[in-house]
Write a protein that holds these residues in place. Structure first.
Motif, PDB file in Angstrom:
ATOM      1  N   ASP A  41       0.843  -1.203   0.000  1.00  0.00           N
ATOM      2  CA  ASP A  41       0.000   0.000   0.000  1.00  0.00           C
ATOM      3  C   ASP A  41       0.874   1.248   0.000  1.00  0.00           C
ATOM      4  OD1 ASP A  41      -1.570   2.271   1.158  1.00  0.00           O
ATOM      5  OD2 ASP A  41      -3.156   0.764   1.231  1.00  0.00           O
ATOM      6  N   SER A  42       0.848   1.987  -1.109  1.00  0.00           N
ATOM      7  CA  SER A  42       1.731   3.142  -1.271  1.00  0.00           C
ATOM      8  C   SER A  42       1.463   4.234  -0.240  1.00  0.00           C
ATOM      9  CB  SER A  42       1.571   3.723  -2.682  1.00  0.00           C
ATOM     10  OG  SER A  42       0.225   4.153  -2.903  1.00  0.00           O
ATOM     11  N   GLY A  43       0.193   4.493   0.051  1.00  0.00           N
ATOM     12  CA  GLY A  43      -0.137   5.591   0.959  1.00  0.00           C
ATOM     13  C   GLY A  43       0.147   5.274   2.411  1.00  0.00           C
ATOM     14  N   ASN A  44      -0.214   4.071   2.839  1.00  0.00           N
ATOM     15  CA  ASN A  44       0.026   3.704   4.232  1.00  0.00           C
ATOM     16  C   ASN A  44       1.494   3.827   4.599  1.00  0.00           C
ATOM     17  OD1 ASN A  44      -2.677   3.105   4.541  1.00  0.00           O
ATOM     18  ND2 ASN A  44      -2.420   0.900   4.424  1.00  0.00           N
ATOM     19  N   LEU A  45       2.376   3.539   3.641  1.00  0.00           N
ATOM     20  CA  LEU A  45       3.800   3.528   3.917  1.00  0.00           C
ATOM     21  C   LEU A  45       4.380   4.925   4.104  1.00  0.00           C
ATOM     22  CD1 LEU A  45       4.866   0.684   1.479  1.00  0.00           C
ATOM     23  CD2 LEU A  45       4.592   0.566   3.950  1.00  0.00           C
ATOM     24  N   VAL A  46       3.686   5.950   3.648  1.00  0.00           N
ATOM     25  CA  VAL A  46       4.123   7.314   3.938  1.00  0.00           C
ATOM     26  C   VAL A  46       3.974   7.595   5.431  1.00  0.00           C
ATOM     27  CG1 VAL A  46       3.672   9.773   3.506  1.00  0.00           C
ATOM     28  CG2 VAL A  46       3.580   8.131   1.619  1.00  0.00           C
ATOM     29  N   ILE A  47       2.973   6.984   6.035  1.00  0.00           N
ATOM     30  CA  ILE A  47       2.723   7.183   7.459  1.00  0.00           C
ATOM     31  C   ILE A  47       3.696   6.351   8.287  1.00  0.00           C
ATOM     32  CG2 ILE A  47       1.007   6.970   9.310  1.00  0.00           C
ATOM     33  CD1 ILE A  47      -1.157   7.303   7.143  1.00  0.00           C
ATOM     34  N   GLU A  48       3.868   5.090   7.919  1.00  0.00           N
ATOM     35  CA  GLU A  48       4.765   4.206   8.660  1.00  0.00           C
ATOM     36  C   GLU A  48       5.127   3.010   7.791  1.00  0.00           C
ATOM     37  OE1 GLU A  48       4.874   1.405  12.689  1.00  0.00           O
ATOM     38  OE2 GLU A  48       2.977   2.245  11.999  1.00  0.00           O
ATOM     39  N   GLY A  49       6.387   2.609   7.832  1.00  0.00           N
ATOM     40  CA  GLY A  49       6.794   1.355   7.226  1.00  0.00           C
ATOM     41  C   GLY A  49       7.470   1.451   5.876  1.00  0.00           C
ATOM     42  N   HIS A  50       7.719   2.673   5.373  1.00  0.00           N
ATOM     43  CA  HIS A  50       8.291   2.780   4.027  1.00  0.00           C
ATOM     44  C   HIS A  50       9.667   2.149   3.957  1.00  0.00           C
ATOM     45  CE1 HIS A  50       9.256   4.269   0.053  1.00  0.00           C
ATOM     46  NE2 HIS A  50      10.405   4.711   0.536  1.00  0.00           N
ATOM     47  N   GLU A  51       9.870   1.353   2.905  1.00  0.00           N
ATOM     48  CA  GLU A  51      11.171   0.826   2.536  1.00  0.00           C
ATOM     49  C   GLU A  51      11.351   1.028   1.042  1.00  0.00           C
ATOM     50  OE1 GLU A  51      11.770  -2.909   5.568  1.00  0.00           O
ATOM     51  OE2 GLU A  51      10.190  -3.082   4.057  1.00  0.00           O
ATOM     52  N   ASP A  52      12.570   1.068   0.601  1.00  0.00           N
ATOM     53  CA  ASP A  52      12.849   1.207  -0.826  1.00  0.00           C
ATOM     54  C   ASP A  52      11.948   0.265  -1.620  1.00  0.00           C
ATOM     55  OD1 ASP A  52      14.933   2.040  -3.041  1.00  0.00           O
ATOM     56  OD2 ASP A  52      14.661  -0.142  -3.207  1.00  0.00           O
ATOM     57  N   TYR A  53      11.295   0.799  -2.656  1.00  0.00           N
ATOM     58  CA  TYR A  53      10.316   0.005  -3.388  1.00  0.00           C
ATOM     59  C   TYR A  53      10.924  -1.266  -3.973  1.00  0.00           C
ATOM     60  CZ  TYR A  53       7.152   4.053  -3.199  1.00  0.00           C
ATOM     61  OH  TYR A  53       6.341   5.080  -2.782  1.00  0.00           O
TER      62      TYR A  53
END
Length: 297
Positions: A176-188
């Motif tokens: 989920d692209s949007g959720n990861l802005v809030i928490e959990g983003h890692e290099d795609y």
């Protein structure tokens, strides 16, 4: 790719209105929200959502759900369930309903942070997911978990730990692209390569962090996240779709836009135009040697 809309993001429309409008706009599919929700004086995403089917008595609505979807010429990208992984009774019902509808997959949700010790929550959810995997195989469908902020699987790394070793035909992950802005983003690229065969589905929305007028005791600014349109949020969709193409993902992309600055019908129509344009740009770049080198690093 095929594009669908999750009806959590279409609260103003009845199921028939949602299906007909999305079909007329050119969408390929629909992802129905199924949950018992609170009433509200006005339709909202999470309460009073008119395009939501109730979990209570769901089995009596399956023929209607199938007919509305079929008559509009739409496919099921999946079923947007909310049953917790530890709620075996209702998860079994959702798996059975997904099979009856002929949908490919259904979401089951992970425990929220703060509801117990993380390691204990994770271990318990893994045991429950093993049970879910067995029941999904029995019904011939796939159960998917979502990368979702403030849950025990907010990142691709955490989700991979959760599903590793289970049959990817019956257990997968929603990126989920949007959720990861809030928490959990890692290099795609790293995230998609890590998930590998478990990358089963994609949700698209966008978010942006904004400073508020609030101040902490040390006078530092408090920032908060807001849902934004695809054009105004922080997600770089050219990079996102380009990396999906790089790893060979060609499955469903489901939009769930929770911004409110643009009227609903205009919002869904513009979102479809937006993602199709991004997909076309990505394909055009990869069709040239220079573009392929840039995307492939």
């Amino acid at each position: 790719m095929k594009f669908a809309v999750f009806t959590a993001s279409t609260p103003d429309w009845t199921p028939s209105e949602a299906a007909q409008t999305l079909a007329e706009q050119g969408w390929d599919g629909i992802e129905w929200r199924i949950t018992d929700q609170q009433d509200a004086p006005e339709p909202g995403f999470w309460a009073g959502n008119r395009a939501t089917w109730p979990l209570t008595g769901l089995e009596q609505h399956l023929d209607e759900i199938a007919k509305i979807t079929r008559d509009a010429g739409l496919e099921f990208s999946g079923i947007g369930g909310y049953t917790r992984v530890f709620d075996h009774e209702n998860t079994e019902r959702m798996l059975a309903a997904t099979a009856a509808l002929g949908a490919p997959r259904v979401r089951v949700t992970m425990p929220a942070l703060g509801t117990g010790n993380y390691r204990e929550l994770f271990a318990g959810a893994r045991r429950d997911l093993e049970w879910v995997a067995d029941r999904a195989a029995h019904h011939g469908v796939q159960a998917v978990i979502e990368l979702h902020h403030r849950t025990i699987t907010s990142s691709a790394s955490a989700a991979y730990r959760m599903v590793e070793g289970l049959d990817p035909a019956h257990v997968g992950v929603i990126h989920d692209s949007g959720n990861l802005v809030i928490e959990g983003h890692e290099d795609y690229l790293a995230a998609f390569e890590l998930l590998g065969e478990y990358l089963a589905h994609v949700h698209v929305k966008s978010v942006a962090w904004h400073p508020t007028e609030e101040r902490r005791d040390d006078d530092s600014v408090v920032w908060r996240e807001n849902w934004e349109t695809l054009r105004d949020g922080q997600v770089d969709f050219d990079e996102y779709f380009g990396t999906l193409a790089e790893v060979g993902y060609n499955g469903w992309v489901t939009l769930e836009d929770f911004s409110t600055t643009v009227p609903l019908a205009q919002r869904t129509a513009d979102n479809l135009a937006f993602v199709r344009a991004v997909e076309a740009r990505t394909a055009a770049r990869r069709a040239t040697p220079e573009g392929a080198d840039a995307v492939d690093r």
